[in-house]
Design a protein around this motif. Structure first.
Motif: not given
Lengths: 287, 283
Positions: B104-130
């Motif tokens: 989804f980040a690839s759709f935008y001209p100046s996206p936030r860093r995906p890892a940062e957004v995943i961290d913000l919503v508290g999913l860092t531990g699940k980042a590589s989970a399906r």
């Protein structure tokens, strides 16, 4: 830019007039294609029912009908199956695959979500084209490998045969993809009646178009019905490439390639018109 | 584009479906950086209003400006500035959380860093989970990540915490407050009064396609807080009366009963009482 620029804790620098340019449709389309391919090859459903099904059928039918039919002793029935199942496999990876997957994407709001982003519509379809082309070529490669390994299929050496393959494959994939996209709008619910509306007509076509049953065993009147639809012509084109000696079984002893191109092109135009007039990003009943 | 104006400005918005009016003349104004909540029962016109603001739906009449642009005619660059949190991220079950957010980040001209957004919503531990392995609450947080990754100036949140456990709700509210603190405007629709009270700078209550009340949660509460409800037991049942002078009423009750009043309570209406009254008793 006043109120939003000053409070920048955690927000990236680029807002308002400092925004970078929007990524182009091709770039996003390639990104879509990568995601579509991953989703397709990781989904057991699509790998089993779309990719593996024709291969399983080829192994089974080739083994069951291993001897030439009495009406054409010089022609190996398993070779006919390779050609027929390539036609069917191309339609499965384009028509059935897109029809079912887009119906599901509409039902699960994938399309609605994408529509809410700056992704251009063209990028979505570029992604689908990439996915279908890779899946269809993989399908053809699997079927040819089985044919060569188990049923003594001999691949054509002539460039002209591969040229025929290329345009039959290209026109077939394009027409069937567009028909699949159009068909995805038909079922009210992909989960509940997608199979009846999208898969069932395709199953019937495979029986009467020379995929599951060698075409010379299909009664004339059923063949006439099949000849209205693209699959019969795709199978015919594939026979001309991979079983050219079967020309003696064709009506008028000709594969009628000119007519094949015309019929497939006509379906391509019809499919395009259907897509342009019926494609929706959300379900009708979405309120 | 008028950047100094309101983030959302709506005048006399109308929309009907087959002759049935869903939205009957709504006026709204949301300032940049504000968290604005739309509250109302199902069928009040919340979804229709929000979908018109998001550019998903046409309107019949009225004037709408979102980030200075008419959403009915907005293009990709406008879409790049809004984020829409839709329910149902499970539609890509075989992708991983990081893949989907990165995509989804690839759709935008100046996206936030995906890892940062995943961290913000508290999913860092699940980042590589399906995605299919996520719990309901985790799926909703992924929905939020997908709405945020484009670094929007305006975020639409539709019933964001439905299905959250209380802890996850509080975490989520903290995320939204942090976003708002960084200048993002948030338009929230919710069934939950406590959510609107906890998050929103201003609340609009919708009922039958019109806004029946608007103001800060405290104002909405304060409007009726001048009134109290006095109730007591009499004639074998509970009687209650609403009054601006509860002490006077209690005094007269005391003299009528000649002492203690059975089952006497004096209460101020809660935000919920006021809300229920505004929407005509329909929860």
């Amino acid at each position: 830019m006043t109120s939003t620029a000053q409070a920048s804790a955690g927000a990236p620098a680029a807002t308002g007039q400092a925004r970078a340019a929007l990524p182009g449709a091709w770039r996003i389309g390639l990104s879509r294609g990568a995601v579509e391919l991953r989703a397709f090859f990781r989904e057991r459903q699509s790998v089993v029912f779309i990719l593996a099904m024709p291969a399983v059928m080829l192994v089974l039918l080739g083994a069951i009908f291993s001897r030439p039919h009495q009406s054409a002793p010089a022609i190996s029935v398993s070779d006919l199956y390779v050609a027929g199942l390539i036609g069917g496999g191309v339609m499965a990876t384009s028509y059935q695959n897109l029809g079912m997957s887009i119906a599901l994407e509409r039902e699960r709001f994938t399309l609605k979500r994408l529509r809410g982003t700056p992704m251009p519509a063209a990028a979505y379809f570029i992604g689908k084209i990439i996915q279908v082309l890779v899946a269809a070529l993989a399908e053809v490669a699997i079927l040819l490998a089985i044919g060569v390994a188990f049923y003594h299929l001999r691949l054509p050496a002539a460039v002209s045969a591969w040229w025929t393959f290329t345009w039959v494959f290209g026109l077939g994939v394009a027409a069937c993809s567009l028909l699949g996209i159009a068909a995805s709008s038909v079922p009210r619910s992909a989960a509940r009646n997608g199979i009846a509306v999208i898969t069932l007509p395709f199953m019937v076509l495979q029986f009467i178009s020379g995929v599951y049953v060698p075409i010379f065993l299909v009664p004339r009147w059923l063949r006439d019905i099949a000849a209205v639809f693209p699959l019969e012509w795709m199978c015919r084109g594939m026979r001309s490439v991979f079983v050219p000696q079967a020309v003696v079984l064709e009506p008028g002893h000709s594969f009628q390639l000119g007519q094949t191109a015309l019929v497939l092109a006509a379906w391509l135009v019809a499919g395009l018109v259907l897509c342009l007039t019926t494609f929706r990003w959300q379900n009708r009943q979405a309120g | 584009m008028n950047e100094s104006g309101p983030a959302i400005r709506v005048r006399k918005l109308r929309k009907s479906y087959g002759g049935v009016a869903a939205v009957r003349g709504i006026d709204l104004e949301v300032a940049p950086g504000e968290i604005f909540a739309m509250l109302g029962p199902n069928g009040a016109g919340k979804t229709t209003t929000v979908e018109i603001l998001e550019g998903y739906r046409d309107r019949d009449d009225g004037e709408v400006r979102v980030l200075g642009t008419d959403p009915g005619r907005a293009g990709r660059s406008w879409r790049a500035r809004i984020g829409i949190v839709l329910q149902g991220a499970a539609d890509q079950p075989e992708l991983t959380v990081a893949e989907l957010v990165g995509h989804f980040a690839s759709f935008y001209p100046s996206p936030r860093r995906p890892a940062e957004v995943i961290d913000l919503v508290g999913l860092t531990g699940k980042a590589s989970a399906r995605v299919r392995t996520l719990s309901g609450g985790q799926e909703r947080r992924l929905d939020v990540a997908l709405g945020l990754v484009g670094s929007p100036d305006l975020l639409f949140l539709d019933e964001p915490t439905t299905g959250f456990d209380p802890g996850a709700r509080r975490d989520f509210w903290a995320v939204i407050r942090a976003l708002s603190g960084s200048g993002v405007t948030v338009l929230l629709t919710t069934h939950y009064l406590d959510e609107a009270a906890a998050l929103a700078d201003r609340v609009a209550v919708l009922s039958d396609g019109v806004i029946v009340a608007e103001g800060s949660p405290a104002e909405l509460g304060g409007r009726a807080a001048g009134q109290a409800v006095v109730s007591w037991q009499e004639f074998g049942g509970t009687r209650s009366e609403r009054t601006t002078e509860p002490a006077l009423l209690v005094t007269s009750l005391v003299s009528r009963f000649g002492g203690e009043v059975p089952g006497l309570t004096v209460s101020r209406p809660s935000l919920e009482d006021i809300y229920l009254e505004l929407i005509g008793g329909r929860p």
